[in-house]
Design an enzyme around this catalytic site. Structure first.
Site, mmCIF file in Angstrom:
data_model
loop_
_atom_site.group_PDB
_atom_site.id
_atom_site.type_symbol
_atom_site.label_atom_id
_atom_site.label_comp_id
_atom_site.label_asym_id
_atom_site.label_seq_id
_atom_site.Cartn_x
_atom_site.Cartn_y
_atom_site.Cartn_z
ATOM 1 N N LEU A 20 0.747 -1.461 0.016
ATOM 2 C CA LEU A 20 -0.393 -0.061 -0.157
ATOM 3 C C LEU A 20 0.676 1.401 -0.116
ATOM 4 C CD1 LEU A 20 -3.145 -0.713 2.533
ATOM 5 C CD2 LEU A 20 -2.416 -1.075 -0.300
ATOM 6 N N THR B 54 8.112 -5.795 -18.467
ATOM 7 C CA THR B 54 7.924 -4.623 -19.196
ATOM 8 C C THR B 54 8.651 -4.919 -20.439
ATOM 9 O OG1 THR B 54 7.762 -2.373 -18.979
ATOM 10 C CG2 THR B 54 9.359 -3.614 -17.548
ATOM 11 N N ASP B 55 8.026 -4.236 -21.556
ATOM 12 C CA ASP B 55 8.547 -3.762 -22.758
ATOM 13 C C ASP B 55 9.762 -2.739 -22.546
ATOM 14 O OD1 ASP B 55 7.277 -1.339 -22.967
ATOM 15 O OD2 ASP B 55 6.267 -2.086 -25.025
ATOM 16 N N GLU B 56 9.879 -2.076 -21.202
ATOM 17 C CA GLU B 56 10.880 -0.942 -21.846
ATOM 18 C C GLU B 56 12.554 -1.828 -20.944
ATOM 19 O OE1 GLU B 56 10.601 2.247 -19.146
ATOM 20 O OE2 GLU B 56 8.339 2.346 -20.069
ATOM 21 N N TYR C 120 14.288 2.689 -14.111
ATOM 22 C CA TYR C 120 12.963 2.208 -13.714
ATOM 23 C C TYR C 120 13.530 0.602 -14.686
ATOM 24 C CZ TYR C 120 9.599 0.146 -15.489
ATOM 25 O OH TYR C 120 7.894 -1.223 -15.294
ATOM 26 N N SER C 121 13.994 0.765 -16.032
ATOM 27 C CA SER C 121 13.635 -0.758 -16.975
ATOM 28 C C SER C 121 14.807 -1.153 -16.517
ATOM 29 C CB SER C 121 13.581 -0.105 -18.636
ATOM 30 O OG SER C 121 14.821 0.953 -18.789
ATOM 31 N N LYS D 226 13.753 -3.444 -13.875
ATOM 32 C CA LYS D 226 12.726 -4.177 -14.407
ATOM 33 C C LYS D 226 14.275 -5.375 -14.937
ATOM 34 C CE LYS D 226 9.275 -4.490 -13.915
ATOM 35 N NZ LYS D 226 8.320 -5.492 -12.769
ATOM 36 N N ARG E 140 11.653 14.594 -20.597
ATOM 37 C CA ARG E 140 12.289 13.278 -19.722
ATOM 38 C C ARG E 140 13.530 13.230 -20.123
ATOM 39 N NH1 ARG E 140 8.843 8.095 -19.634
ATOM 40 N NH2 ARG E 140 7.527 9.226 -18.027
ATOM 41 N N PRO E 141 14.546 12.926 -19.597
ATOM 42 C CA PRO E 141 15.891 12.423 -19.500
ATOM 43 C C PRO E 141 15.842 11.156 -20.407
ATOM 44 C CG PRO E 141 16.352 13.763 -17.831
ATOM 45 C CD PRO E 141 14.265 13.675 -17.604
#
Ligand SMILES: Cc1cn([C@H]2C[C@H](O)[C@@H](COP(=O)(O)OP(=O)(O)O[C@H]3O[C@H](C)C(=O)[C@H](O)[C@H]3O)O2)c(=O)[nH]c1=O
Length: 349
Positions: free
Chosen positions: A36, A131-133, A156-157, A160, A287-288
């Site tokens: 949460l 993710t596809d990223e 982030y990618s 992941k 976005r960088p």
């Protein structure tokens, strides 16, 4: 009775997966494990929370001891792992949080599964939702397939991609039964309004600018979240052990075109003159490391498992907008939190 542990079940995609499983499999015991955080919201599951096969546990997958105790106590045969920090912009300002939840959290779950299954893998499955990223950025041509090399760019990618590698490593090293799915951009009801589509719906309703990063020509493939939940059900039950599956909508949009389509539908639904919402479009700082284009080849999902998207983008977007219009209280509740301050300070440090 089969016990399935779904992590991140109070989040956007997770709540749709929990609902799909709770309603479709009354004989399963579905445990929703969720920390949460700002993006997790039990309101997303109000309609099913009293059903006897639904159970909620508030826990953070970063806490290895707690995760192990949950496995020991509930002995899940299946895990569907969706808990993740998911917003690329946040990962740019706070990468460590993404390493903790997405990498350490995933390894904690893998360890707990390995420990509690004790090599008895018959009927067991760990499904990692990714993710596809992880595949990086495409130019104007081509698609990501299941064999595309990983080339992540954002924190982030990268987190992941690392979690995907750990899941495969536990399969190759310890024989853990796993499947992976790599999806494109989801949209639909309950989408947290930090992401492009719900952010624009929220801002149109509040007469605020619609921020388009850079020139707006960045391209994403959009997948209706309920179609994604159905794809996860198929892969979880019928996917080949050790395999990965790309889940996409065959539905590419440049950001600017998508936002214009959204503005058009919003004007129609709100009974405003066409063009009213478009006036809010504002081009802002990029976005960088912004990836130019993601596009998924979901042929394997279709050929092997018979999956395909059930709605066109225009239909899915219309359903999504209708949901947000009917649930403005939900939107007000989630936008009254601290995260709004985060937006005002984005990339400022
Ligand atoms: C929030 C925002 C975004 N954008 C652009 C940036 C992207 O080119 C596109 C979509 O951005 P969003 O942040 O909604 O989603 P992605 O960065 O593509 O990533 C999303 O889809 C993948 C698959 C995941 O795995 C992520 O978890 C999920 O967040 O719109 C703007 O132009 N303005 C904005 O205010």
């Amino acid at each position: 009775m089969k016990t399935i542990l779904i992590t991140g079940g109070a989040g956007f995609i997770g709540s749709h997966v929990v609902r799909e499983f709770v309603l479709k499999y009354p004989a399963y015991k579905i445990i929703n494990l969720d920390a949460l955080t700002y993006a997790g919201n039990l309101e997303n599951l109000k309609d099913i929370e009293d059903l006897p096969n639904y159970h909620f546990i508030k826990a953070d997958i970063v806490d290895a001891k707690q995760v192990l105790e949950i496995f020991e106590k509930h002995q899940p045969e299946g895990v569907i792992h969706l808990a993740a920090e998911s917003h690329v912009d946040r990962s740019i300002t706070n990468p460590l949080e993404f390493v903790m939840t997405n990498v350490i959290g995933t390894v904690n779950l893998l360890n707990a599964a390995k420990h509690s299954w004790k090599g008895k893998y018959e009927g067991k499955r760990f499904h990692h939702v990714s993710t596809d990223e992880v595949f990086g950025a495409l130019g104007d041509e081509g698609f990501f397939t299941e064999t595309t090399k990983y080339d992540p760019h954002s924190p982030y990618s990268a987190s992941k991609a690392s979690s995907d590698h750990f899941v495969r490593a536990y399969h190759d090293t310890y024989g853990l039964p796993i499947v992976l799915t790599n999806c494109s951009n989801n949209y639909g009801p309950n989408h947290f309004p930090e992401k492009l589509i719900p952010l624009c719906i929220h801002n149109i309703l509040n007469n605020k600018p619609l921020p388009i990063y850079g020139d707006g020509k960045y391209t994403r493939d959009w997948l209706f979240v309920i179609d994604h939940a159905k794809a996860i059900d198929l892969v979880f039950h019928e996917g080949k052990n050790g395999d990965s599956y790309n889940v996409g909508g065959f539905n590419e949009w440049k950001n600017i075109d998508l936002v214009k389509e959204l503005c058009k539908q919003m004007d129609e639904k709100l009974g405003r003159p066409l063009g009213t919402s478009e006036q809010l479009i504002t081009f802002v700082k990029d976005r960088p490391g912004h990836d130019l284009r993601y596009a998924i080849d979901a042929t394997k999902m279709n050929k092997e498992l018979g999956w395909k998207p059930s709605v066109t983008f225009e239909e899915g977007l219309s359903i999504t907008i209708d949901w947000f219009l009917a649930n403005q209280k939900w939107l007000d509740n989630v936008t009254s939190g601290d995260y709004q301050n985060y937006y005002n300070n984005q990339y400022s440090h």
